[in-house]
Design an enzyme around this catalytic site. Structure first.
Site, PDB file in Angstrom:
ATOM      1  N   ARG A 148      -1.602  10.927  -1.707  1.00  0.00           N
ATOM      2  CA  ARG A 148      -2.909  11.567  -1.865  1.00  0.00           C
ATOM      3  C   ARG A 148      -2.844  13.089  -1.824  1.00  0.00           C
ATOM      4  NH1 ARG A 148      -6.501   7.517   1.972  1.00  0.00           N
ATOM      5  NH2 ARG A 148      -6.560   5.815   0.475  1.00  0.00           N
ATOM      6  N   HIS A 164     -11.999  13.324   2.944  1.00  0.00           N
ATOM      7  CA  HIS A 164     -12.021  11.888   3.185  1.00  0.00           C
ATOM      8  C   HIS A 164     -11.812  11.527   4.655  1.00  0.00           C
ATOM      9  CE1 HIS A 164     -11.621   7.718   2.181  1.00  0.00           C
ATOM     10  NE2 HIS A 164     -10.353   7.637   2.490  1.00  0.00           N
ATOM     11  N   HIS A 174      -9.146  12.969  -0.692  1.00  0.00           N
ATOM     12  CA  HIS A 174      -8.837  11.889  -1.624  1.00  0.00           C
ATOM     13  C   HIS A 174      -8.899  12.485  -3.025  1.00  0.00           C
ATOM     14  CE1 HIS A 174      -8.905   8.128  -3.775  1.00  0.00           C
ATOM     15  NE2 HIS A 174      -8.667   7.499  -2.649  1.00  0.00           N
ATOM     16  N   GLU A 187      -7.816   4.070  -5.388  1.00  0.00           N
ATOM     17  CA  GLU A 187      -6.489   4.157  -5.994  1.00  0.00           C
ATOM     18  C   GLU A 187      -6.205   2.974  -6.921  1.00  0.00           C
ATOM     19  OE1 GLU A 187      -5.961   5.133  -2.412  1.00  0.00           O
ATOM     20  OE2 GLU A 187      -4.805   6.982  -2.618  1.00  0.00           O
ATOM     21  N   PHE A 230       0.863  -1.181   0.000  1.00  0.00           N
ATOM     22  CA  PHE A 230       0.000   0.000   0.000  1.00  0.00           C
ATOM     23  C   PHE A 230       0.896   1.226   0.000  1.00  0.00           C
ATOM     24  CE2 PHE A 230      -3.909   2.244   0.957  1.00  0.00           C
ATOM     25  CZ  PHE A 230      -4.876   1.376   0.508  1.00  0.00           C
ATOM     26  N   GLN A 258      -7.740  15.158   5.285  1.00  0.00           N
ATOM     27  CA  GLN A 258      -7.200  14.501   4.104  1.00  0.00           C
ATOM     28  C   GLN A 258      -8.227  14.503   2.972  1.00  0.00           C
ATOM     29  OE1 GLN A 258      -6.344  10.018   3.854  1.00  0.00           O
ATOM     30  NE2 GLN A 258      -4.318  10.930   3.825  1.00  0.00           N
ATOM     31  N   LEU A 265     -16.160   7.555  -3.800  1.00  0.00           N
ATOM     32  CA  LEU A 265     -14.732   7.351  -3.998  1.00  0.00           C
ATOM     33  C   LEU A 265     -14.421   6.430  -5.182  1.00  0.00           C
ATOM     34  CD1 LEU A 265     -12.437   8.044  -1.712  1.00  0.00           C
ATOM     35  CD2 LEU A 265     -12.270   5.583  -1.699  1.00  0.00           C
ATOM     36  N   ARG A 301      -2.660  11.209   7.170  1.00  0.00           N
ATOM     37  CA  ARG A 301      -2.767   9.801   7.546  1.00  0.00           C
ATOM     38  C   ARG A 301      -2.331   8.894   6.391  1.00  0.00           C
ATOM     39  NH1 ARG A 301      -6.525   5.782   6.593  1.00  0.00           N
ATOM     40  NH2 ARG A 301      -7.888   7.228   5.498  1.00  0.00           N
TER      41      ARG A 301
END
Lengths: 76, 587
Positions: free
Chosen positions: B286, B353, B242, B255, B119, B240, B252, B398
């Site tokens: 992001r 997000h 996205h 990714e 990730f 944050q 959403l 984050r």
């Protein structure tokens, strides 16, 4: 009592996708549902979020008895 | 006014992953626990978490909690508290194995161990090769976690109050917390839930923005209750975004699309990410991609009539790849953007997000505030975990898969700490006579309001104001105006009127109360953002493009009364290892 409000609140979900689709459904179709369809809708609302979303989004068939309302949900 | 009271050892507000993990700890220790939730527990927003849980199990590639700690500190843009981050990363493996024993259906490797996948932001050896650290249950990790924890809580006799909404925190004259005032949506009854320990796990509040990936329930209720009770809110300027939410609805687009080879285009058909991140391009982190999209829009290269979105192109992947690897995303694009990605690109915008800020706590989940003698005094009887809390492990930004870890580690830690504290505090504190007065006053104001404002209209105005004046990029004049504008919205929200005055299942009342909560979150965000004159993590100022560690290596504390700001130092000293000193953050 307050059937509409209850249904509307139970359309509050963990997934935004469902929030939006269910809200559209409430606005467009809920008032037109007959007794049998209302029951189908209640049954669908009791499903876990991801299962319900897959039935709507990936057009998974699930229980045949729920088809009429599910088709409407897939359309909105 | 007298209202019904009920007594519990512990009251938890919120039944997502964090609340249920803490509840489990308490119930299994034999305590009497009440968990309040606006919706059925397994419909909490935790269900939306797909990516997985970060833990350095090393099942696929070599891994180490210390490397995970480094990634988290760096990802936070050095605003994360290093003691809390060490605490979290060290406990990650244990909480994952514990969840496995509870019956969580993790994906498996052929050798039977928990499957892990790579990730963004995860590295080996302090910034080296990609690490493989995310433990997942297909793309339903949050869903599986909620169901596992719910079943276990039912077995442990946790008492759930479903379709209940917390209204206000109850504090006595010493400042100690002795429970919450709550509304039973079904009956309309207001009740004081008295507890020796009160935990907030109410999740995020990204519904303050018009472009938001958050479910409708995420209205920041716990933050607002805390702020109204005089508890400060920490680092509220850090949200944050996205980069790829569907234009107009916020849903959403994962990714995974860019991972499979999809890329972003501006109105000239240019693959603009090549300019902003020559190496990582569309797969940069992001905050980098979100800022690039916003810059393109700001400089007039957005698409559509209002030039206010960009395009995510996938058609070159071919119909087969799209149908087999991204079927859910294709359906989302068709349903919400009326674009079939086999032929047409998906219109996207950066979308709010996750809230990095929240109720300030230490790594035991105890709420801490500078209200007595020290800067981080424990507020007795009060705990917070999950997105509503600011420990702070995420600092200014984050990392993906750290949020599910956060709720497991600190849910358990708070539960354990509450058990210890309850051994010492054997008796309930006296409820002050005016315990529920403020909540009741708000309800009667709402009931009696004449010629008032529409909840829906003020809500729309609030979300537009936040999006325009406090979005991905922040401009000095805009922030100044934004503070004024959001103040006007706050005043209008104090005059909302509802037509339905009945008690039973009055959702109009609930939505009006939620709007009041959104206002608290929005004002805290705008005021905190206006004051921080640097760019760090998700907080990007046009006039101060660089991080300023000399002046701003500190946490913001927003106090509702007088909209006062205070600051406290970042905890740079970990528990056992050397500190990671701030350095430039490049990927």
């Amino acid at each position: 009592m307050k059937k509409l409000e209850r249904a509307r609140w139970r359309c509050r979900r963990g997934l935004l996708e469902l929030d939006i689709v269910l809200q559209r459904f409430m606005d467009e179709y809920y008032a037109k549902l007959d007794e049998a369809e209302l029951e189908q809708f209640e049954t669908l609302l009791d499903l876990p979020d991801n299962d319900l979303w897959d039935m709507i989004n990936l057009k998974e068939t699930g229980n045949g008895n729920l088809q009429p309302v599910l088709r409407l949900l897939q359309k909105v | 006014m007298a209202i019904v009271r009920r007594k519990f050892d512990a009251v938890i507000v919120g039944a997502g992953g964090a609340g249920m993990r803490a509840a489990l700890q308490l119930s299994e220790a034999g305590l009497k626990v009440a968990v309040l939730s606006k919706v059925f527990p397994t419909r909490s927003h935790t269900v939306a978490a797909q990516g997985g849980i970060a833990a350095a199990l090393g099942n696929v590639t070599e891994d180490n909690w210390h490397w995970h700690m480094y990634d988290t500190v760096k990802g936070s843009d050095y605003l994360g508290d290093q003691d809390a981050i060490e605490f979290m990363c060290r406990q990650a493996s244990e909480v994952v194995y514990e969840l496995e024993h509870y019956g969580m259906p993790f994906d498996r490797l052929e050798n039977g161990k928990i499957y892990q996948r790579p990730f963004g932001g995860q590295s080996q050896n302090f910034g080296g090769a990609q690490a493989t650290r995310s433990c997942a249950a297909a793309d339903r990790t949050g869903h599986a976690m909620l169901h596992t924890l719910y079943q276990r809580n039912v077995q442990a006799n946790t008492q759930f109050f479903v379709e209940w909404m917390g209204l206000d925190l109850i504090r006595d004259e010493e400042g100690d917390v002795c429970g919450v005032t709550a509304l039973d949506i079904e009956t309309g009854e207001v009740m004081a839930l008295q507890a020796r320990a009160t935990l907030f796990a109410t999740g995020g509040g990204a519904r303050i923005f018009s472009a938001s990936t958050n479910a409708f329930i995420n209205t920041g209720d716990g933050l607002a209750m805390s702020a109204r009770a005089g508890v400060p809110l920490e680092d509220m300027e850090f949200w944050q975004f996205h980069p790829t939410g569907v234009y107009g609805v916020g849903v959403l687009i994962s990714e995974a699309v860019r991972g499979e080879g999809g890329y972003l285009l501006n109105k000239d058909g240019e693959r603009f990410m090549e300019r902003y991140a020559p190496n990582a391009k569309d797969l940069a982190s992001r905050d980098v991609v979100s800022r690039a999209l916003t810059t393109e829009i700001k400089e007039g290269r957005g698409c559509g009539r209002d030039a206010d979105y960009l395009l995510l192109k996938l058609d070159h992947l071919g119909a087969d790849v799209i149908k087999t690897r991204l079927p859910g995303i294709r359906e989302i694009a068709i349903k919400f953007a009326h674009a079939d990605p086999i032929h047409d690109p998906i219109p996207v915008v950066p979308t709010a997000h996750y809230m990095m800020g929240g109720i300030p706590t230490n790594f035991y989940g105890q709420v801490v505030a500078p209200y007595k003698t020290g800067p981080e005094e424990v507020v007795q009887g009060f705990y917070a975990v999950g997105e509503c809390a600011c420990v702070s492990v995420h600092g200014g930004n984050r990392l993906g898969t750290n949020s599910l870890l956060d709720i497991l580690v600190f849910g358990r830690a708070a539960g354990n700490r509450m058990i210890e504290d309850l051994k010492k505090n054997r008796h309930h504190k006296h409820l002050p006579a005016d315990a529920s007065d403020k909540a009741l006053a708000r309800l009667s104001r709402l009931n009696d309001q004449k010629d008032g404002e529409s909840v829906a209209q003020v809500g729309d105005l609030l979300r537009k104001t936040m999006q325009t004046y406090c979005g991905v990029f922040r401009f000095p004049d805009m922030l100044k105006q934004g503070v004024e504008k959001i103040g006007e919205v706050a005043e209008r929200a104090m005059r909302t009127e509802i037509k339905d005055k009945s008690r039973v299942f009055n959702t109009a009342r609930v939505e009006a109360l939620e709007l009041e909560n959104l206002v608290e979150v929005a004002v805290a965000t705008m005021v905190s953002a206006e004051a921080r004159t640097e760019s760090r993590g998700a907080h990007a100022r046009d006039d101060f493009p660089d991080r300023d560690d000399d002046k701003w290596l500190k946490h913001t504390l927003y106090f509702r009364e007088g909209q006062r700001l205070d600051y406290k130092p970042v905890r740079l000293k970990p528990l056992t290892v050397e500190s990671f000193p701030p350095k430039a953050r490049t990927y």
